[in-house]
Design a protein around this motif. Sequence first.
Motif, short mmCIF file in Angstrom:
data_model
loop_
_atom_site.label_atom_id
_atom_site.label_comp_id
_atom_site.label_asym_id
_atom_site.label_seq_id
_atom_site.Cartn_x
_atom_site.Cartn_y
_atom_site.Cartn_z
N GLY A 125 -13.55 -4.60 -10.08
CA GLY A 125 -14.53 -5.58 -9.62
C GLY A 125 -13.89 -6.69 -8.80
N LEU A 126 -12.72 -7.15 -9.23
CA LEU A 126 -12.03 -8.21 -8.49
C LEU A 126 -11.55 -7.72 -7.13
CD1 LEU A 126 -9.96 -9.85 -11.38
CD2 LEU A 126 -12.04 -10.72 -10.32
N ARG A 127 -11.17 -6.44 -7.05
CA ARG A 127 -10.80 -5.88 -5.75
C ARG A 127 -11.97 -5.92 -4.78
NH1 ARG A 127 -6.22 -2.78 -4.82
NH2 ARG A 127 -7.37 -1.76 -3.14
N LEU A 128 -13.18 -5.79 -5.32
CA LEU A 128 -14.39 -5.85 -4.50
C LEU A 128 -14.88 -7.28 -4.31
CD1 LEU A 128 -16.29 -2.80 -6.04
CD2 LEU A 128 -15.12 -2.89 -3.83
N LYS A 129 -14.05 -8.24 -4.75
CA LYS A 129 -14.38 -9.68 -4.63
C LYS A 129 -15.59 -10.06 -5.49
CE LYS A 129 -11.14 -10.05 -1.49
NZ LYS A 129 -9.85 -10.71 -1.80
N PRO A 165 -2.66 -1.81 -2.14
CA PRO A 165 -3.15 -2.20 -0.81
C PRO A 165 -4.57 -1.72 -0.57
CG PRO A 165 -1.64 -0.34 -0.65
CD PRO A 165 -1.57 -0.81 -2.07
N ALA A 166 -5.19 -2.25 0.46
CA ALA A 166 -6.56 -1.87 0.81
C ALA A 166 -6.62 -0.38 1.12
CB ALA A 166 -7.03 -2.68 2.01
N GLY A 167 -7.68 0.28 0.65
CA GLY A 167 -7.86 1.70 0.90
C GLY A 167 -7.15 2.61 -0.07
N TRP A 168 -6.42 2.06 -1.00
CA TRP A 168 -5.64 2.89 -1.93
C TRP A 168 -6.53 3.78 -2.77
CZ3 TRP A 168 -5.59 3.30 -7.25
CH2 TRP A 168 -4.51 4.00 -7.80
N ILE A 169 -7.63 3.24 -3.30
CA ILE A 169 -8.49 4.01 -4.19
C ILE A 169 -9.09 5.21 -3.47
CG2 ILE A 169 -10.64 3.93 -5.51
CD1 ILE A 169 -9.96 1.09 -6.28
N PHE A 170 -9.56 5.01 -2.24
CA PHE A 170 -10.15 6.12 -1.49
C PHE A 170 -9.11 7.19 -1.18
CE2 PHE A 170 -13.45 2.94 0.07
CZ PHE A 170 -14.41 3.40 -0.83
N SER A 171 -7.89 6.78 -0.88
CA SER A 171 -6.85 7.75 -0.54
C SER A 171 -6.44 8.59 -1.74
CB SER A 171 -5.64 7.06 0.05
OG SER A 171 -4.96 6.29 -0.93
N ARG A 172 -6.59 8.04 -2.96
CA ARG A 172 -6.16 8.78 -4.16
C ARG A 172 -7.27 9.66 -4.73
NH1 ARG A 172 -2.34 6.58 -1.93
NH2 ARG A 172 -0.47 5.92 -3.05
#
Length: 411
Positions: free
Chosen positions: A138-142, A79-86
Motif C-alpha cells: 500500500g505504501l508503494r502505491l502512496k 525499484p519502480a516496476g519490480w512487482i510487475f517484472s516478477r
Amino acid sequence: MVGPGRDGRPGQRVLGLLRRFVSPERLYIAALGLTGLAALVSVTLPATERGELAANMVSATMGAALGGLSLDTFLLSRPAGWIFSRGRSWIFLIVGLSLVLTAAVAALLTAFAGIGSYAVGIGAACGLTVFNTAASLGLRLKRFWFVYSMRAAGGAVLVAGYAILFLRGEVDGGLWSVLWLGVQLVAAAVLAMAVLVWARRFRPIPAATAGRADYRADAVAVGQLHVGVCAQMLTYRLSQILVARFAGAGPLGVYALAVAALEFAQSGAVVRSQRILAERDPDAIQDQSRQVVKSALPVASLAVIGLAALGLLAPDYRHAWLFGLLLLPGTLALSAGKTWSAALLKRSGERATTGVALVTMSVSGVLYFLLIPWLGAFGAALASSVAYGVYAFRTRQSLHRSSHLLLNRMA
C-alpha cells in the motif's frame, strides 16, 4: 445527508476533506498514540497478568520479524516496476514461505520464554506478517492515508475492547491476549483485501519479464536484508524474552510497559524512515536526525513522567519509571539511528545495514546474557540503552563513509 463527491461517489468529498486536514504523519502518530493508550489501559491488569499479555505480544512480533523475511522493508526498497517484472507467483511464493517461517519462530519463542499461548503467538505473528506485507504494498502505491488509518482503527478497537473487558471485571491476561489476536487478524484481512482491490486496477497485469538471475538476485537481497533486520529485532526484543525466562511474568509486565511508552517517542522517526525508503532518488535524501531527536525528546520525557505517576497509582508498576529513565538515552539514539539506517539502505544497499545490525546484535547479546540473569529487568533496560547507542553510532559512521564514497565517484 452527505452528497456525492466530484466523481459521483457518495462521501468522496468528506474523505477528501479528511485527507486534507489529517496528514499521514498525524494518522501514524494517532495510531501509535492509540497503541500507547492500549498499553496504558492494560495496566489495569495485575503485573503478572500483563506479563502474560506482553509475552504473547513479544513472541508474535519477534516471530513476524524473524520469520517474515523482512518483506515489508524489502518491498518498500524495490525499484519502480519490480512487482510487475516478477509476477504474482513469485510474490505469493515468498509470502507463503514467510508465513511458514513466522509460525515456526513464534512457537519456538513461546517455548523459550515459558510464558504465553502458542495459539495466540503463532496466530498473531502470521497476522502481523500479512498486515506488514500488505502495508508495504500500500505504501508503494502512496496509500499512506489508508494504511495508517487501518493502524489507527486497530488501535481504537483494541482500546475499546480492553475497556469493555475491564468494566466486566475480566482481568485475565490470556483473555486479553485473545482479543489482541482478533484485532491483528481482522486488520490483516481488511488491509490485504484492500491491496487486492487496488491491484485489480492494474489489469491486465503484464506477464513477468524477470529471468533466473533476477530471482537469484532477489533471494540474495532478501537474505542480506533479513539478516540485518533479524539482528535489529533481536537487539530490540530479545531482552523481553529473557526477562520472561529469568525474571518471570511480573517484571516482564512492568518492563514491557516502559518499553512501549518510550517507543511512542520514535513515531516521527518511523514515518520519516518509511518516506526515505519510498524515495526513488537516493541523492535527494537529507539528514533529518536533528529534527527527529528534537521531536522525540519531549515525548520521551513525558513518557517517563507518566510512568512515574502511574507508579504512584498502581504499586505493581512502581519501578516502571526507572526502566523508562534508563531507556530514554537509547530511545533518542535509536530515533536518529532509524533515519540514518533508512538512508544507508537506499544509498549503499542491504549489506551496509546488515553489517551495522550484526555489530549491534553482538554487543546487545553479550550485555543481555550478562545483565538480565543478574539484574533482571533493570539489566534489560540498561543493556538496551547501551545497544541502541552503539547502533546509532555505527549507522552514522557507515552513512558518513558512504557519503564520501558517493562524492568521490561523482568527482
